[in-house]
Write an enzyme that holds these catalytic residues in place. Sequence first.
Site, PDB file in Angstrom:
ATOM      1  CD  GLU A  28      13.346  13.989   6.119  1.00 42.73           C
ATOM      2  OE1 GLU A  28      12.184  13.913   5.689  1.00 42.73           O
ATOM      3  OE2 GLU A  28      14.042  12.987   6.406  1.00 42.73           O
ATOM      4  CB  ALA A  86      -0.890   0.006   1.243  1.00 40.97           C
ATOM      5  N   GLY A  93      20.056   6.328   3.706  1.00 42.57           N
ATOM      6  CA  GLY A  93      20.023   5.861   2.318  1.00 42.57           C
ATOM      7  C   GLY A  93      19.104   4.660   2.188  1.00 42.57           C
ATOM      8  CE  LYS A 107      13.779   9.337  12.412  1.00 44.42           C
ATOM      9  NZ  LYS A 107      14.143   8.787  11.100  1.00 44.42           N
ATOM     10  CE  LYS A 143      17.744   9.012  12.486  1.00 42.12           C
ATOM     11  NZ  LYS A 143      18.571   9.593  11.421  1.00 42.12           N
ATOM     12  CG  LEU A 155      25.219   1.989  10.882  1.00 42.10           C
ATOM     13  CD1 LEU A 155      25.774   3.318  11.411  1.00 42.10           C
ATOM     14  CD2 LEU A 155      26.341   1.125  10.336  1.00 42.10           C
ATOM     15  CB  ALA A 203      20.078   3.271   7.935  1.00 43.36           C
ATOM     16  CG  ASP A 230      16.288  12.645  11.560  1.00 41.89           C
ATOM     17  OD1 ASP A 230      15.407  11.769  11.565  1.00 41.89           O
ATOM     18  OD2 ASP A 230      17.466  12.428  11.190  1.00 41.89           O
TER      19      ASP A 230
END
Length: 746
Positions: A600, A437, A731, A512, A615, A546, A544, A611
């Site tokens: 972004e 979707a 990425g 997130k 995290k 890691l 990502a 951001d």
Amino acid sequence: MTVFKFGGSSVGSPERILGIAELLKEDANSGACRAVICSAFQGVTDQLILMAQEAASPDEHYLERLRELEQRHLDAIRELIPPSGQSPVMGGVKMMLNDLEDVLQGIFLIRELSDRTLDFIMSFGERLSNFTMGRGGSDYTAAILGSALEVEEIVIWTDVDGMLTADPRKVKLAFSQPEVSYEEAMEMSHFGAKVIYPPTLQPAMERKIPIRIKNTLNPGFSGTVLSAIQSGSPYAIKGISSISRISLLRVQGAGMVGMVGVAHRIFGALARGGINIILITQASSEHSVCFAVRPEQAILARELLEAELMMELHSGKVAEIIVENDLSVLAVVGENMRQTPGIAGKVFQALGSNGINISAIAQGSSELNISAVLKSSDEQKALNAIHDAFFFGKRKPLHLYIAGTGLIGKELLRQIHERSGAILKHKGIALQVHGIANSRTMLFDRNGINPGNWEYLLDERGGPMQLDIYIRTISDINLPNSVFIDCTASEKTGEVYDQLIRAGVSVVTANKKANSGNFEHYSRLNRLAADHQVTYAYGTNVGAGLPAVETVRRLVESGDELISVEGVLSGTLSYLFNSFTGETAFSELVKNARSQGYTEPDPRDDLNGMDAARKILILAREAGEQAGPDAVHVGNLLPEAYYAIPTVDEFLEKLPALDAHFEKLRQKAEKAGKVLRYLSRYEKGGGISTGLEEIDARHPAASLKGSDNIIVIRSKEYDKRPLVIMGPGAGAGVTANGILKDVLGI
Ligand code: ADP
Ligand code: MG
């Protein structure tokens, strides 16, 4: 000599009847001696029963059914018999149908249908095609004739490759078992495996005549042999069957403990009332007795028990008689179960880890069968979960539903397409995509969506996206080992995880939002997942691909004491300051980063520090911090006025006005022999923050390259020299790979 029996499915249409004729012609050439028995045409017995019931009700609609029946038989004659020979056969069929119509008319007039009359009506099905004995009658006839004639083998011809490990309409991966014992077949068919009618086995068993089940549509295949021999099967069980509609009666009360003869009375009363009991369980505390019956007998059963236990109900020894409806009973069957410990545990593990509750459990005293009662809506999922656990123990399917087809979702589908073969080979995991979707369109396919062709399929066959329907359909499809994968950045999607987890669906998310919002939501999701034995994984929320989240979590779980986590967690801000060496103005670097896709769509969403703040908050929570978003001190890089600029282009036009400010900060750091890095930091007991800092050349973050991330963890064990994780932290490629890693972790 051999008896051949062709079921309704083998005489369902003129083509199939012709197929049988061919098969028998060839067989006759071999010179073998055969007795042949045929069922009514497929569906005809059901139609006859309906007609009789309608006539008795009284409802004239039965006449319409009668005309359809006539039409179907006349059509078959026209198709199968050459014109010259048709009229005598048609005459015979018409005469028989006239008799049937007269009987139905009689029922209609007197509004009464006795069992005997119903049997008579049912006999027309086989007589119209040839012979009679009621439902399942042709299987039974074959067995009786077979044993009377002492044949070598009784062959039941049907439309599947033998007795399968499960009903193929409910379990797609069901496969044919070459050998099944009479007892196993008895249990399987008693619990719903329609492929053989249970009483059929009795006469064959007495004379030890093997019964072979073969497929009319695949006559070359050897099928299944039912015999007294116990075969050496590689599996712990032979098969799983189920009865879809049952009711459960529960007689309970504290006063029942030690009450002598109560079971005898209960079952005596039920037997006198002609109630057929499918399954019985008694709690060892004797506090309750529980048994399953057909729903049409449930009310009568309850009345019989209320009458039998009237005194006990009155005195309170028996507290109540409860009836539960919409249940199914599922039976796991196999002779090997006697020798193999742990079967029951495996069954309940398979059900539990798919969020399926069990209402009652019974193990046959023969230890040939374990049965469980569960909600009918869970039946198919339960069958598949158990089937997977026993027959594909080393080859597990994972059923995927993907939300979001932006850069990451697209890349994920590409990786699934490219690697699923290797994953199956190396890990024994079969990845199957069943739902895709995006914000506009959604597509489902119970049989799987080809990930190599999803864009076309979504365009051609997708319907309008509605998140609540998408979520509900995942539960409705109700496959075991289902996984919802969130590749969106939407707050709304984050809000449906609760519902999915409650339905036994694992959630893997690159989004997130759910984990960095309020603390209660984050901790509830983790708790719910543990309670429902599903996975909630969000490794790609930080760094990502890691291993940041998992490293912090494992370190804490292993009992090490975390001291601090710091790092560069934003790929965009990493790139901007790693490249800010004085040659290029800061505003130019922002524009470059944007055109290369590092930021972004609106770079202000990176420059505001949010951001990175999300995290570090997630890492702090993994370390046990019960913090809300307000607890993070966020270092914002732009003056407030810049956030009020309406468009991105205008913002980029005005950004050079800040170049001097950033250049001054850079030079100041350079003079002190330092570099600028945008760091996020969590210190146990010391708060959570993000901001631009001057760091020393010896700091691990000083040597960062490109848009790489770094996470530096200090703990009691990693004190003098910290644990450092460094590498590409943004990425589509590495993020999709991280998602796949989380999925395989399930
Ligand atoms: P026939 O008309 O040939 O007697 P039935 O419809 O009575 O055929 O029985 C065959 C059907 O039984 C199959 O098409 C299949 O859907 C169903 N079935 C249920 N459980 C099993 C099982 N374990 N193995 C094979 N078939 C099964
Ligand atoms: Mg049958």
